[in-house]
Design an enzyme around this catalytic site. Structure first.
Site, PDB file in Angstrom:
ATOM      1  N   THR A 168       0.954  -1.396  -0.143  1.00 46.39           N
ATOM      2  CA  THR A 168      -0.123  -0.117  -0.223  1.00 46.39           C
ATOM      3  C   THR A 168       1.389   1.601   0.171  1.00 46.39           C
ATOM      4  O   THR A 168       1.708   1.582   0.839  1.00 46.39           O
ATOM      5  CB  THR A 168      -0.509  -0.252   1.345  1.00 46.39           C
ATOM      6  OG1 THR A 168      -1.274  -1.067   1.126  1.00 46.39           O
ATOM      7  CG2 THR A 168      -1.597   0.990   0.940  1.00 46.39           C
ATOM      8  N   GLY A 349     -30.535  -7.484  -6.858  1.00 46.70           N
ATOM      9  CA  GLY A 349     -30.561  -8.791  -7.491  1.00 46.70           C
ATOM     10  C   GLY A 349     -29.873  -8.324  -8.646  1.00 46.70           C
ATOM     11  O   GLY A 349     -28.694  -7.710  -8.421  1.00 46.70           O
ATOM     12  N   GLU A 373      -3.262  -8.368   5.430  1.00 50.11           N
ATOM     13  CA  GLU A 373      -2.168  -8.675   6.562  1.00 50.11           C
ATOM     14  C   GLU A 373      -2.718 -10.023   7.624  1.00 50.11           C
ATOM     15  O   GLU A 373      -3.067 -10.154   9.061  1.00 50.11           O
ATOM     16  CB  GLU A 373      -3.183  -7.260   7.541  1.00 50.11           C
ATOM     17  CG  GLU A 373      -2.346  -6.035   6.836  1.00 50.11           C
ATOM     18  CD  GLU A 373      -2.605  -5.303   8.325  1.00 50.11           C
ATOM     19  OE1 GLU A 373      -1.998  -5.091   9.396  1.00 50.11           O
ATOM     20  OE2 GLU A 373      -3.315  -3.801   7.334  1.00 50.11           O
TER      21      GLU A 373
END
Length: 389
Positions: A168, A349, A373
């Protein structure tokens, strides 16, 4: 740092009241700055770096950092509340905020010396700098003892070579905590943690991942080629890197549980509202038992995940061993997010399968929570080992 959170923390000792203040502040900023941009950020995989400076101004980028280092000086309970509210709107933002706080920033806070804390924490806590954390490699996930990224000592310097992936902020992070192997593969205490600044020769961002979900949270490689750093950039003692990482992940798993909880709330909120509005056979579909029972199961699972997550946060704040509690919270909350998001799509739906409604994104985002993690399988391994001690 002056921020709304810090100022009010000083003026009240009621943590429940403080948490509510944080929740409302995060909801306000989420509605103003995040919700209008969700679809664009998701479709273009845009990492909104400018947003995180604004979150820093609010105090959210250094929630666990003491006030003397520019942070908000708060605990995990308040931290969880903030992640939940961000993730309720966009899991990508919640993920980036959590990774910045729990991983990079927290490792420097927990294991850095005073000079390192003074240098990096104020910039990280205010959101001036974004943090990255590098443990995972292309060939090693849970098998971290076999990592190939190495750090070799050369006088008063270390030379790093290798690659980290699924990181990240791997490209955009201004500074990274990197765990590199300093001993032989698969031996005890064979890894060490280092602080590496962006712009250091030999350190670069690599390929950015094209992900299923969490697309506005940047995930990329970090590459090291004869990257030289001073020994003063070492975090803690040589050989302590993996031990430090396990302690960091104990707290990080609470943040992923909070991320999961927020995604589950978001999917449930959307499904409940839709079930009340959508009519079939002359009445809202919420009146049909098949839908009502789905909503009941979703709400019950969310409440259980909430209790586990806040219990882990409380254990962490009390300074007690949190390995088992955090793994349980992460395991249950992440699996709950997947179940709830799946049922939300089912309630919508055909509309739930389109980008015109929010639940398809919650569905895509939720799955990462069972992987990042530590997978669900790893959480079960951690829990079972704790039980058998």
């Amino acid at each position: 740092m002056t921020s709304e959170i810090v100022e009010n923390q000083v003026s009240t000792t009621d943590r429940s009241e403080l948490s509510q203040l944080i929740v409302q502040s995060v909801r306000d900023i989420s509605e103003r700055l995040i919700r209008p941009n969700i679809r664009q950020w998701d479709e273009t995989q845009h990492f909104p770096a400018e947003l995180f400076k604004q979150l820093g101004d609010l105090g959210l980028m250094g929630m666990l950092v003491p006030v003397e280092y520019g942070g908000a000086g708060l605990g995990y309970r308040e931290y969880v509340a903030a992640i939940v509210e961000l993730s309720r709107v966009d899991g990508s933002v919640g993920l980036s905020m959590a990774a910045h706080n729990s991983l990079c920033t927290n490792q420097i806070l927990m294991f850095g010396n005073e000079a390192q804390k003074q240098t990096y924490l104020p910039k990280l806590a205010t959101g001036e700098w974004i943090g990255a954390w590098g443990l995972t490699e292309p060939n090693t996930g849970s098998d971290a003892g076999n990592m190939r990224t190495t750090a070799v000592r050369d006088g008063d310097e270390w030379v790093l070579n290798g690659a980290k992936n699924f990181i990240t902020h791997g490209r955009s992070g201004h500074v990274a905590v990197v765990i590199a192997r300093t001993g032989e593969p698969n031996t005890s205490r064979n890894a060490t943690a280092f602080i590496v600044e962006r712009g250091t020769a030999g350190f670069s961002g690599g390929r950015k991942e094209d992900k299923l979900g969490m697309r506005a949270s940047e995930t990329a490689e970090m590459l090291f080629q004869d990257c030289r750093i001073a020994d003063s950039q070492r975090l803690g003692e040589v050989g302590d890197g993996f031990v430090q990482s396990l302690k960091i992940l104990d707290g990080g798993r609470i943040s992923i549980a909070a991320l999961s909880l927020g995604i589950a709330y978001g999917a449930y909120d959307a499904a409940l509202a839709y079930a009340k509005e959508r009519e079939q056979f002359g009445q809202p579909i919420a009146n049909f038992q098949a839908i009502g029972f789905k909503l009941a199961d979703m709400a019950t699972d969310i409440e259980a995940a909430k209790l586990l997550t806040y219990q882990a946060a409380n254990v962490k704040d009390e300074g007690q061993p949190v390995t088992q509690a955090s793994a349980m919270a992460k395991l249950f909350a992440s699996e709950t997010a997947v179940r709830v998001a799946n049922e939300a799509v089912q309630i919508f739906g055909g509309y739930g399968y389109t980008k015109d409604y929010p639940v398809e994104k919650f569905y895509r985002d939720a799955k990462l929570c069972t992987i990042g993690e530590g997978t669900s399988e790893i959480q079960k391994l951690v829990i079972s080992r704790q039980l058998l001690k």
